[in-house]
Design a protein around this motif. Structure first.
Motif, PDB file in Angstrom:
ATOM      1  N   UNK A  77     -71.573  88.500  58.151  1.00  0.00           N
ATOM      2  CA  UNK A  77     -71.283  87.234  57.483  1.00  0.00           C
ATOM      3  C   UNK A  77     -69.915  86.704  57.887  1.00  0.00           C
ATOM      4  N   UNK A  78     -68.944  87.625  58.096  1.00  0.00           N
ATOM      5  CA  UNK A  78     -67.620  87.144  58.517  1.00  0.00           C
ATOM      6  C   UNK A  78     -67.719  86.522  59.905  1.00  0.00           C
ATOM      7  N   UNK A  79     -68.478  87.165  60.824  1.00  0.00           N
ATOM      8  CA  UNK A  79     -68.563  86.580  62.173  1.00  0.00           C
ATOM      9  C   UNK A  79     -69.322  85.258  62.144  1.00  0.00           C
ATOM     10  N   UNK A  80     -70.334  85.148  61.264  1.00  0.00           N
ATOM     11  CA  UNK A  80     -71.041  83.868  61.151  1.00  0.00           C
ATOM     12  C   UNK A  80     -70.100  82.794  60.611  1.00  0.00           C
ATOM     13  N   UNK A  81     -69.243  83.188  59.659  1.00  0.00           N
ATOM     14  CA  UNK A  81     -68.276  82.212  59.149  1.00  0.00           C
ATOM     15  C   UNK A  81     -67.362  81.737  60.262  1.00  0.00           C
ATOM     16  N   UNK A  82     -66.914  82.671  61.131  1.00  0.00           N
ATOM     17  CA  UNK A  82     -66.041  82.265  62.236  1.00  0.00           C
ATOM     18  C   UNK A  82     -66.772  81.325  63.185  1.00  0.00           C
ATOM     19  N   UNK A  83     -68.058  81.606  63.451  1.00  0.00           N
ATOM     20  CA  UNK A  83     -68.844  80.730  64.325  1.00  0.00           C
ATOM     21  C   UNK A  83     -68.952  79.325  63.723  1.00  0.00           C
ATOM     22  N   UNK A  84     -69.271  79.249  62.429  1.00  0.00           N
ATOM     23  CA  UNK A  84     -69.405  77.925  61.803  1.00  0.00           C
ATOM     24  C   UNK A  84     -68.063  77.204  61.785  1.00  0.00           C
ATOM     25  N   UNK A  85     -66.973  77.990  61.605  1.00  0.00           N
ATOM     26  CA  UNK A  85     -65.634  77.385  61.627  1.00  0.00           C
ATOM     27  C   UNK A  85     -65.344  76.801  63.001  1.00  0.00           C
ATOM     28  N   UNK A  86     -65.779  77.515  64.038  1.00  0.00           N
ATOM     29  CA  UNK A  86     -65.591  77.036  65.407  1.00  0.00           C
ATOM     30  C   UNK A  86     -66.326  75.711  65.605  1.00  0.00           C
ATOM     31  N   UNK A  87     -67.578  75.642  65.127  1.00  0.00           N
ATOM     32  CA  UNK A  87     -68.357  74.407  65.244  1.00  0.00           C
ATOM     33  C   UNK A  87     -67.662  73.276  64.502  1.00  0.00           C
TER      34      UNK A  87
END
Lengths: 131, 536
Positions: free
Chosen positions: B39-49
């Motif tokens: 979930x933390x890595x998904x949050x980072x991905x969405x933050x990148x987007x």
């Protein structure tokens, strides 16, 4: 003349069938107290809407949407595009069938678990037992 | 821009592999760790987007499998969807952190996380998708995982019955959306949101003349009637997902029956998907509130209906809150009220209304997740959900006490907290649109809800404390890492920090021009690539 009459007849028949089946299955969902019959009505409703999707992309007296020879001539492509059924609603229905399978299986397992816990599948009794 | 598709794909991959890994790895702690990392890595991905979209100032289009928009499925992310997706991913991180405190060594943990990550994939899919039919698939992904999570305690009569009710009516709602999607295809000849939106704006046709020549053929029959049917059917589904008044009946049963972290997910995040999809359909796709759209004349009807159902849920739910004996049921009714306020916000059809709705979604999500999780501590300590029997956990653990108090105050709308600013924004939007009766609804519902929240605050902060909380070091850490960040989030969600993001998102929702042009540009650039390539 006879072709267009048959075409109209078939299209009207299918359309009224879809409407009638949707109405009957909604009636079953609302009025049947048995959970099993509610699920059966739900699957009928789902199939009705799948038929509706197929119906939207359908042409009477058409060919399947498969192009057999790819020589790139414009006439062949034009006759193909004007006579073949639309394949996209069929792809949508395929997806909807798979999703419907998952949902219906889940509902049936829940109904089984409900029977184990409550000892009945009559929704009126279940409401009483839940309190 | 592969981060767009990477987030849901990663979630689905991990969700499916967790039960398989469980065959070999029997340590439950491992699954808590894997889910937190995911979930933390998904949050980072969405933050990148999110960062990419804010810096580029245009929506991005991701072509699935390289197929161009009207033929293939696309993900189209604008400021609105990126904001909600990032926020969802952020709140889920804290909920996963809390899950360790709640579940501990529960042997069902891998299946729990499998479903929870699946639900997050469904949510991100709903926010990111640019395809009407893909939205249906993602709604069903979200639905099935949520039905499963509600029935997590499968030997509990209450949970199984609530899950059946939710799943059965959810299946009917999904079928109605399927009919809406098929009708969209029949009326507009494609299912890409940007292209359907382009069809509804006749004035934009001059910009893409040659593109319309061959697309216009597909529009048949009475297009206004078709659009009224599509929007009505899909709004039925979206109000069901959001739990707004006529379709709220499943919510007070399903939300309390689920495990507490799942109650937080359902009440804080899943309901937002319904509100987002309504905004997307009404504003961007069919442009019911867009003067450029040929369906602008439908706006009074939808405005009346939406503000009525919103106001009805905002007034009816707090009254139900006052007569509840079950603490989680009380909080679930408060969700109906807040989503009602969100629906009245965007029923106005103004940019200010959409902005206020989005703001209220953000503050409600954090406040409701925090309230469910902190009240869940009291429920666990007192082994009952009856409000009168709750033990005063707040006196032993000041963090839990502060969380209950702050989240309730934020949901009511007390000044320094996020909830005040979002309710104030709603108030401003009502005044600006001249809808004074809605300001009365807002004040009445807040006043009634205040009484309801005091029913929770009183026993948890001022009742009899339990003998001890017997928590281990790790469980204590899990509680701190989940409650404290959400507490801080409620304090920092004020206009100074989120004004820019909200403005961008509301502008992107109300002015569909960029959303449409990016979808069409994606198609045109594909055609150019094919023409320029040696084989083409």
């Amino acid at each position: 003349m006879s072709t267009s009459f048959l075409e109209n007849f078939l299209i009207t028949l299918t359309l009224y069938n879809i409407l009638a089946t949707a109405g009957i299955s909604l009636y079953g969902i609302v009025t049947r107290p048995s959970v099993t019959k509610k699920i059966i009505s739900l699957t009928i409703l789902g199939d009705t809407f799948n038929v509706l999707a197929i119906f939207i992309g359908f042409r009477v007296f058409s060919v399947p949407p498969v192009l057999l020879d790819l020589d790139g001539s414009v006439e062949k492509l034009t006759t193909f595009a004007t006579s073949a059924v639309d394949p996209l609603p069929q792809a949508l229905v395929l997806t909807a069938i798979v999703i419907g399978l998952a949902v219906n299986l889940f509902l049936i397992f829940l109904a089984l678990q409900m029977y184990r816990l409550y000892g009945t599948l009559d929704s009126r009794r279940i409401r009483e037992l839940r309190g | 821009m592969h981060s767009v598709s990477a987030a849901p794909a990663l979630l689905v991959a991990v969700a499916f592999s967790l039960p398989l890994i469980y065959l070999k790895v029997r340590s439950v702690k491992f699954f808590h760790g894997v889910s937190l990392v995911t979930t933390v890595s998904v949050f980072l991905l969405t933050l990148h987007v999110q960062h990419y979209i804010i810096s580029r100032e245009t929506p991005i289009v991701y072509r699935m499998g390289g197929w161009p928009p009207p033929l293939g499925i696309v993900y189209e992310v604008d400021a609105l969807s990126a904001l909600l997706a990032t926020y969802t991913a952020l709140v889920i991180v804290f909920i996963v952190a809390y899950s360790y405190w709640y579940l501990g060594e529960d042997p069902g943990t891998p299946y729990y996380y499998s479903l929870l990550l699946g639900a997050e994939a469904g949510l991100l899919g709903i926010y990111y998708t640019g395809d009407v039919f893909n939205l249906f698939v993602m709604l069903e992904v979200l639905g099935i995982t949520c039905y499963g999570l509600v029935a997590y305690y499968r030997s509990s009569r209450e949970a199984v019955e609530a899950s059946f009710k939710y799943a059965f009516f959810g299946a009917i709602a999904g079928l109605l959306y399927f009919v809406a999607a098929v009708t969209t295809y029949a009326s507009f000849g494609n299912l890409t949101m940007g292209f359907v939106a382009a069809h509804t704006r006749p004035l934009l046709r001059h910009s893409y003349q040659y593109f319309y020549q061959f697309i216009d053929v597909f529009t048949w029959g009475n297009i206004t009637g078709a659009v009224a049917v599509i929007v009505a059917l899909s709004l039925w589904t979206f109000t069901f997902k959001a739990g707004v008044f006529p379709n709220h009946f499943w919510l007070p049963d399903a939300h309390p029956a689920a495990p507490t972290p799942i109650s937080a997910v359902l009440s804080g995040l899943v309901v937002n998907a319904g509100a987002y999809a309504s905004i997307r359909f009404l504003y961007t796709i069919f442009g019911v509130y867009d003067p450029l759209s040929q369906f602008y004349h439908l706006s009074p009807y939808f405005s009346v209906v939406l503000s009525f159902i919103g106001a009805a849920s905002a007034v009816f739910a707090p009254i139900m809150m006052l007569i509840q004996r079950d603490v989680k049921r009380l909080i679930a009714y408060s969700t109906i009220m807040h989503l009602g306020l969100v629906f009245t916000g965007f029923s106005l059809g103004t940019a200010l209304g959409v902005k206020a709705s989005l703001y209220h979604i953000l503050t409600h999500a954090a406040g409701k997740a925090l309230l469910f999780m902190s009240a869940g501590v009291a429920v666990e300590a007192s082994k009952t959900r009856r409000i009168t029997d709750l033990k005063a956990v707040g006196r032993l653990n000041p963090l839990v006490g502060a969380s209950v108090a702050i989240s309730c105050f934020s949901l009511v709308g007390l000044p320094p907290l996020g909830g005040f600013f979002s309710k104030f924004a709603l108030y401003q939007a009502f005044i600006e649109a001249g809808r004074f009766e809605l300001t009365a609804v807002l004040l009445i519902s807040s006043g009634l809800a205040l009484l309801g929240y005091f029913k929770i605050i009183q026993p948890i902060l001022f009742g009899f404390p339990p003998s001890d909380l017997n928590t281990s070091k790790l469980r204590e850490l899990s509680l701190w890492t989940s409650l404290l960040p959400l507490l801080l989030l409620l304090i920092v969600l004020n206009p100074i920090t989120v004004e820019v993001l909200l403005n961008e998102a509301a502008e992107s929702a109300v002015l569909a021009g960029k959303y449409i042009s990016q979808a069409v540009e994606s198609y045109i650039s594909y055609i150019r690539e094919v023409q320029l390539s040696p084989g083409g």
